[in-house]
Design an enzyme around this catalytic site. Structure first.
Site, PDB file in Angstrom:
ATOM      1  N   CYS A 115       4.179  33.673  50.484  1.00 63.20           N
ATOM      2  CA  CYS A 115       4.461  34.563  49.353  1.00 63.20           C
ATOM      3  C   CYS A 115       3.717  34.159  48.093  1.00 63.20           C
ATOM      4  CB  CYS A 115       5.970  34.633  49.101  1.00 63.20           C
ATOM      5  SG  CYS A 115       6.754  33.067  48.621  1.00 63.20           S
ATOM      6  N   HIS A 165      10.876  32.477  46.648  1.00 64.11           N
ATOM      7  CA  HIS A 165      10.110  33.625  47.142  1.00 64.11           C
ATOM      8  C   HIS A 165       9.653  34.448  45.948  1.00 64.11           C
ATOM      9  CE1 HIS A 165       8.786  36.420  50.224  1.00 64.11           C
ATOM     10  NE2 HIS A 165       9.297  37.420  49.522  1.00 64.11           N
ATOM     11  N   HIS A 177       5.069  41.876  48.958  1.00 62.94           N
ATOM     12  CA  HIS A 177       5.240  40.433  49.166  1.00 62.94           C
ATOM     13  C   HIS A 177       4.857  40.075  50.591  1.00 62.94           C
ATOM     14  CE1 HIS A 177       9.592  40.898  50.890  1.00 62.94           C
ATOM     15  NE2 HIS A 177       8.971  42.064  50.918  1.00 62.94           N
TER      16      HIS A 177
END
Length: 223
Positions: A115, A165, A177
């Site tokens: 990510c 994240h 993402h």
């Protein structure tokens, strides 16, 4: 000693060299901190990230110096100039999404990213340096509320204690993402902040804050 990479190189976080920490894209710089029989402890100069380099990969480096690193840093940009480049950042990510890919922990080079590695690579593609990991990127950006989200803002997820994240906002309550296999898309995809699908709901339950990138981590004035 300072070196420049001649190709993409894996950087590890275990002396067994079996666990990827990050990747060093072609043209990046590192300095050697310590030497061991099987690996070198190194620091990547663009983001100060530390890891372990397999000694067999040393041949993929060329000798350099700190002045060459400084000379090759992208120019300093104002917040407005960074804002003008955000459409190109998103275009990079959209192109990466259109290319067959899988989630790779530690991945920062095409086609497989994690990510934060995807965000770092996308911003670097337009001359904007940001830190490596999600929690570092969160701390580096300017905090913004979810009501103030603008296209190109980063959205962070994780525990109350730490961001684990990150995605980039593309408007209409959606973000792109790179997410993993267990609860994500196993690669780059679009989710929604309030979406009804399982992936969106999983990350919505871990939503933390958003941040706006208004500066570059290093520029030509860095010493």
């Amino acid at each position: 000693m300072i070196y420049r990479s001649l190709t993409d190189i894996n950087i590890y976080d275990s002396p067994m060299l079996d666990r990827l920490a990050t990747q060093m894209a072609k043209g990046r710089y590192l300095q050697v901190l310590e030497a061991e029989p099987n690996f070198l402890k190194i620091q990547l100069l663009e983001d100060d990230y530390e890891g372990l380099l397999d000694r067999q990969d040393f041949q993929k480096l060329e000798s350099s110096d700190h002045q060459s690193f400084i000379d090759n840093l992208p120019p300093a940009l104002s917040a407005a100039e960074i804002g003008d480049r955000l459409p190109q950042v998103i275009a990079f990510i959209q192109q990466a999404m259109a290319t067959p890919n899988e989630y790779l922990w530690g991945g920062t080079v095409a086609p497989n990213y994690d990510c934060s590695g995807l965000m770092q690579a996308a911003f670097a593609s337009v001359g904007i340096l940001i830190p490596r990991d999600a929690y570092q990127q969160e701390a580096f950006g300017e905090p913004v509320s979810l009501d103030e989200l603008q296209i190109g803002d980063l959205i962070f997820f994780g525990t109350p204690a730490k961001a684990t994240h990150v995605g980039i906002y593309i408007g209409d309550r959606a973000y792109i993402h790179s997410s993993g296999k267990d609860h994500g898309h196993n690669g780059i995809a679009i989710s929604e902040i309030s979406g009804s699908d399982q992936v969106s709901q999983w990350y919505a339950s871990q939503l933390r804050v958003a941040a706006r990138i208004t500066k570059s981590y290093k520029n030509e004035s860095s010493g």
